[in-house]
Design an enzyme around this catalytic site. Structure first.
Site, PDB file in Angstrom:
ATOM      1  N   HIS A   1       1.004  -1.229  -0.254  1.00  0.00           N
ATOM      2  CA  HIS A   1      -0.040   0.017  -0.088  1.00  0.00           C
ATOM      3  C   HIS A   1       0.799   1.153  -0.004  1.00  0.00           C
ATOM      4  O   HIS A   1       2.173   1.033   0.363  1.00  0.00           O
ATOM      5  CB  HIS A   1      -0.824   0.017   1.275  1.00  0.00           C
ATOM      6  CG  HIS A   1      -0.050   0.262   2.647  1.00  0.00           C
ATOM      7  ND1 HIS A   1       0.396  -1.131   3.196  1.00  0.00           N
ATOM      8  CD2 HIS A   1       0.414   1.144   3.131  1.00  0.00           C
ATOM      9  CE1 HIS A   1       1.163  -0.776   4.063  1.00  0.00           C
ATOM     10  NE2 HIS A   1       1.227   0.594   4.286  1.00  0.00           N
TER      11      HIS A   1
ATOM     12  N   HIS B   1       5.429   6.303  -0.789  1.00  0.00           N
ATOM     13  CA  HIS B   1       6.383   5.131  -1.015  1.00  0.00           C
ATOM     14  C   HIS B   1       5.419   3.805  -0.767  1.00  0.00           C
ATOM     15  O   HIS B   1       4.250   3.828  -0.140  1.00  0.00           O
ATOM     16  CB  HIS B   1       7.563   5.023  -0.210  1.00  0.00           C
ATOM     17  CG  HIS B   1       7.325   4.897   1.128  1.00  0.00           C
ATOM     18  ND1 HIS B   1       6.999   5.935   2.190  1.00  0.00           N
ATOM     19  CD2 HIS B   1       6.999   3.736   2.071  1.00  0.00           C
ATOM     20  CE1 HIS B   1       6.524   5.430   3.148  1.00  0.00           C
ATOM     21  NE2 HIS B   1       6.762   4.328   3.327  1.00  0.00           N
TER      22      HIS B   1
HETATM   23  O1  3AM Z   1       3.395   2.860   4.557  1.00  0.00           O
HETATM   24  P1  3AM Z   1       4.435   2.122   5.354  1.00  0.00           P
HETATM   25  O2  3AM Z   1       4.738   0.761   5.160  1.00  0.00           O
HETATM   26  O3  3AM Z   1       5.743   2.869   5.039  1.00  0.00           O
HETATM   27  O4  3AM Z   1       5.580   1.711   9.014  1.00  0.00           O
HETATM   28  C1  3AM Z   1       3.919   1.591   8.972  1.00  0.00           C
HETATM   29  C2  3AM Z   1       3.488   1.535   7.839  1.00  0.00           C
HETATM   30  O5  3AM Z   1       4.400   2.532   7.074  1.00  0.00           O
HETATM   31  C3  3AM Z   1       3.515   2.892   9.676  1.00  0.00           C
HETATM   32  O6  3AM Z   1       2.276   3.060   9.035  1.00  0.00           O
HETATM   33  C4  3AM Z   1       2.108   2.310   7.872  1.00  0.00           C
HETATM   34  C5  3AM Z   1       0.887   1.197   8.285  1.00  0.00           C
HETATM   35  O7  3AM Z   1       1.267   0.346   9.508  1.00  0.00           O
HETATM   36  N1  3AM Z   1       3.778   3.301  11.031  1.00  0.00           N
HETATM   37  C6  3AM Z   1       3.753   2.282  11.875  1.00  0.00           C
HETATM   38  N2  3AM Z   1       3.925   2.989  12.952  1.00  0.00           N
HETATM   39  C7  3AM Z   1       3.914   4.369  12.890  1.00  0.00           C
HETATM   40  C8  3AM Z   1       4.311   5.494  13.852  1.00  0.00           C
HETATM   41  N3  3AM Z   1       4.301   5.328  15.155  1.00  0.00           N
HETATM   42  C9  3AM Z   1       3.752   4.453  11.402  1.00  0.00           C
HETATM   43  N4  3AM Z   1       4.343   5.771  11.042  1.00  0.00           N
HETATM   44  C10 3AM Z   1       4.266   6.692  11.716  1.00  0.00           C
HETATM   45  N5  3AM Z   1       4.274   6.692  13.056  1.00  0.00           N
END
Ligand code: 3AM
Length: 178
Positions: free
Chosen positions: A38, A122
């Site tokens: 995603h 990304h």
């Molecule tokens: O889209 P991506 O995969 O980069 O890393 C987690 C994922 O990002 C991010 O939210 C997306 C869906 O889970 N994520 C998880 N914890 C987070 C946090 N505390 C976070 N992003 C920011 N702060």
């Protein structure tokens, strides 16, 4: 009850297949499954059910048109000087940024604290442990990664459930673009 939420776009199946095809050549990484791929528009985090409902309602008032997006390039994020995420990038898109800003406004109107980090669109391909192998060959191989443009027709409020096996992402509400 608490819900861990984020707002995201999902690439279409042919783009998912293209991204899955890149997933080799680095040891000790957790490649993302097709259901996990995603592009995050907004990470919300843990909220209770009434607030989750407020967010879902507020996102329903986002007015934005469909737009084209394409995968372009690959890269990585670091934490404390160590790579921890491998990702596919997207071609610059004003429409994507406008959608992200509308989503941000909707989240704020539902009482969520403002996002302070710069939006870096990304699609995460892999999460890296401290024992991960060298990512340089992967980045060299996929630096020119490209997809055909695809039309973004909707975005999702997604619930994330964490477990020892990794994160499970459940799209709980879909919002159509006009
Ligand atoms: O889209 P991506 O995969 O980069 O890393 C987690 C994922 O990002 C991010 O939210 C997306 C869906 O889970 N994520 C998880 N914890 C987070 C946090 N505390 C976070 N992003 C920011 N702060």
């Amino acid at each position: 009850m608490s819900h861990r939420l984020f707002v995201a776009i999902k690439p279409p199946p042919d783009v998912i297949d293209m991204l899955i095809d890149t997933m080799e050549g680095v040891d000790n990484v957790r490649w993302q499954g097709e259901d996990q791929l995603h592009l995050t528009l907004r990470f919300i985090g843990e909220v209770d059910t009434p607030q989750a409902n407020d967010i879902a309602d507020a996102l329903g008032s986002v007015r934005a048109g469909k737009f084209d997006l394409a995968i372009r390039g690959a890269g990585h994020f670091e934490k404390k000087g160590r790579p921890h995420t491998l990702w596919a990038g997207v071609a610059p898109s004003r429409a994507l940024i406008q959608l992200q800003q509308s989503v941000e406004s909707a989240c704020r109107s539902a009482g969520i604290a403002p996002e302070t980090r710069v939006f870096a669109p990304h699609v995460t391909l892999a999460r890296l442990s401290g024992r991960a192998g060298d990512i340089a060959p992967f980045l060299a191989q996929h630096g020119a990664l490209r997809s055909e443009p695809f039309t973004v027709e909707r975005f999702f409020l997604v619930e994330s459930t964490l477990s020892a096996k990794g994160a499970h992402y459940d799209p709980v509400v879909a919002y159509g673009l006009s």
